[in-house]
Design a protein around this motif. Sequence first.
Motif: not given
Length: 397
Positions: A201-219
């Motif tokens: 996430y990042a708060l740039n001025g009035d805008i909050l940017h958010v990302a969530m990810i899930d990469a396939m596989g393990h390890g």
Amino acid sequence: MTAGPGADRSESFGEALLGAVLDRAHELPPHLVGPLFADVVERLGGRRPQVLLQDYGQLLLVPLRGEGLTGGDPQDIDASAAGRCFLDAQRVEVPEDDGVRVHLPLLDGGDQVGVMAVTLDRVDDDDRRLLGRLSGLVADLLVTKQGYSDLFFSTRRGEEMSVAAEIQWSLLPPLAMIMPRVAVAGILEPAYDVAGDSFDYALNGDILHVAMIDAMGHGLGAATMATVAIGAYRHARRLGTGLSEIYAAMDEAVGQQFGPDHFVTAQMMRLDTATGRVHLVNAGHPPPILVRDHRVMCRLDAPTTLPVGLGGAEPEVSELELERGDRVLCFTDGLIEEHAVGEEQFGEDQLIDSVNRLERTGRGVRAVARSLSHTLKRARGGQTTDDATLLLVEWRG
């Protein structure tokens, strides 16, 4: 206001104490942060100084070791005065036979670094003011010095950490950010073996940017793919591009690096903290949940596009208007798909029931996110065969 030529510029007792920290801060070695705090406490007339850091599993507060500091066993966050201070981010005073034990949260931008504790014969408002300011300085020192040493990382580790988890933790922003208009809190499991899940996430001025990810596989392979995806996300975000362009940049980076048989599910969101307007792109994640008036209101079902790396078409950007106090819960599938052999998945209904119970406590997003993750893990019988990550965003208006 400027002081006149005859103004008193001599140091008060409190200014001298805090000045001793500030004067030495820029060149203070990391291992001397604790001893410097202990020295200031002694000059204040205090004793048994402790700096307690949260472990990676967010279960314990672990004493930092150092000359002049009081050691002791780790303290249970859910069953101690220090833990109460940590969860509520409020000063906690406990009368004892030899005085008053004062616990203060070590806050950095709303993130909880840990707790500082000291015993005084008695406590007045001057002591509270000085200790409150000292806790702010100690928190800042811990945050700025941790990049120069492994001391604080080692203190927080309750068990051996995998290489994949090492990569993921180094990639993460602070687990929480509390600002006047917006609050964010996240948690990852299993803390010492997480691989493919991550958030940013990042708060740039009035805008909050958010990302969530899930990469396939393990390890290690999943951790490497997650690193590329988050790196591409940050690069595109910092160019000032929109969500569609960010998706395209992540898709291209993952596709070129890992080929057509690998992918990363993702969710990207932009929140205007001045208006409450949300823009959202969902690339294969479970839909977020909207919490309003401390109760789950609905799932934020919206058109989805292919996970990044698979060459999906330009995504459709969904829009939502939040009301003051609304919370949006984003989570990866590991949180709801866990199940014992031959039994049903944990499921979204249990997730919603748990959210509703915890929301009734009225606690802040950091405490709710932590409690929700641990509650769900207990309900799954302690099983975490896949990464399970959640991120809670509150628009405070």
